[in-house]
Write an enzyme that holds these catalytic residues in place. Structure first.
Site, PDB file in Angstrom:
ATOM      1  CE  LYS A 232      -3.504   0.891   2.719  1.00  0.00           C
ATOM      2  NZ  LYS A 232      -4.045   0.918   3.826  1.00  0.00           N
ATOM      3  CB  SER A 234      -0.410   4.439   3.628  1.00  0.00           C
ATOM      4  OG  SER A 234      -0.572   3.163   3.897  1.00  0.00           O
ATOM      5  CE  LYS A 235       1.437  -0.735   6.770  1.00  0.00           C
ATOM      6  NZ  LYS A 235      -0.115  -0.691   5.890  1.00  0.00           N
ATOM      7  CB  SER A 236       5.793   2.592  -0.453  1.00  0.00           C
ATOM      8  OG  SER A 236       4.831   3.432  -1.126  1.00  0.00           O
TER       9      SER A 236
END
Ligand code: GLU
Length: 303
Positions: A232, A234-236
């Site tokens: 996702k 938001s995690k990268s």
């Protein structure tokens, strides 16, 4: 004066600077509103002080202006609307649709965190400052179905997949689900356009609209952006802030992520020209429903 037949919104939580996923939701909802000849409003969802970052709301609004995306009306701030949420909650409590709940996270752990009946053995306020949470009762067999403009037909058994859900938290803060439903109705929102990460919240919101006698808007959930590894956004790394000082690369990437032809924005050199060209060339039916992989969009220099 008649009510506009289309009113959309962008509703960021001020937990940090806007990132590419936020821009996609803002630009996508703005394009759909303009395409329908409707209004577009911005609402600050500052309901959760422990997660908020000082100054983030003002920074987000500043970033939106840098991208040419200005609210057509007053900016609503959820932190100022406690009395309105309380009135909605009181109504649900009086009708017996909402109830006070002392269950803790660990009480519910054996049921996968899903609340279907109260299992608390002790009343929490005996040992802490926390009050009970207030939940909406979701009777067994509550299946919700709606047609999303991009994701198609969505069905959820709210009683087994979600359970009785929180309207007011044990720490006293308002839950997103209640506030979003009350405010979408208060602002006359006809069309909710947002990221597909919120798709599974929508059945809860429709249930609450029904419980409160409020209209249900149309829903459009835009594709999620994922990175090369399928994580996702938001995690990268791509969750880095977008740059209001150099908006065109990110605007072009968002346009492309919305499935629109890159050529339409290739030769513009101001934000105003980009938005005008985007309005002319936009076709909603091109918006994809599958997650978009970032490496296909040459967005890395934009974020
Ligand atoms: N405030 C929510 C968020 O930033 C979005 C709420 C919504 O669009 O319904 O994730």
């Amino acid at each position: 004066m008649s009510l506009p037949s289309y009113c959309g919104r962008f509703a960021p939580s001020p937990t940090g600077p806007l990132h590419f996923g936020s821009l996609l939701a803002a630009f996508g909802s703005w394009l759909l509103a303009r395409h329908a000849g409707g209004q577009w409003l911005v609402r600050i969802e500052d309901l959760d002080p422990p997660r908020e970052v000082a100054g983030a709301a003002e920074e987000q609004l500043h970033t939106l202006i840098g991208f040419g995306l200005a609210s057509d009306g007053k900016i609503l701030r959820q932190s100022e609307r406690g009395a309105v949420y309380q009135a909605a909650l009181d109504r649900l409590l009086a009708e017996g649709t909402a109830f006070a709940c002392h269950c803790s996270r660990s009480d519910l752990a054996s049921n996968g965190g899903i609340h279907q009946r109260c299992v608390a053995t002790t009343h929490r306020h005996g040992r802490s400052k926390q009050g009970p949470a207030i939940r909406l009762r979701v009777p067994a067999g509550t299946r919700l179905c709606f047609d999303d403009a991009v994701q198609g037909r969505i069905t959820q058994d709210v009683s087994t997949e979600v359970g009785d859900f929180v309207l007011k938290r044990a720490d006293g803060y308002w839950a997103y689900q209640l506030a979003v439903v009350v405010d979408d109705a208060a602002q006359g929102i006809t069309d909710v356009v947002r990221g597909a990460d919120l798709l599974d919240s929508t059945p809860r919101q429709i249930l609450l609209q029904r419980a409160l006698g409020l209209p249900t808007p149309r829903y459009t959930h835009l594709p999620l952006v994922i990175d090369k590894a399928g994580r996702k956004l938001s995690k990268s790394l791509a969750a880095l802030p977008i740059d209001a000082g150099d908006p065109l690369p990110a605007l072009r990437a968002a346009w492309q992520a919305l499935g629109q032809p890159p050529a339409a924005l290739a030769h513009v050199d101001t934000v105003a020209d980009a938005l005008a060209a985007a309005q002319d060339a936009f076709a909603p039916q091109r918006i994809p429903n599958a997650p978009i992989a970032l490496h296909n969009m040459r967005v890395t220099d934009a974020v």
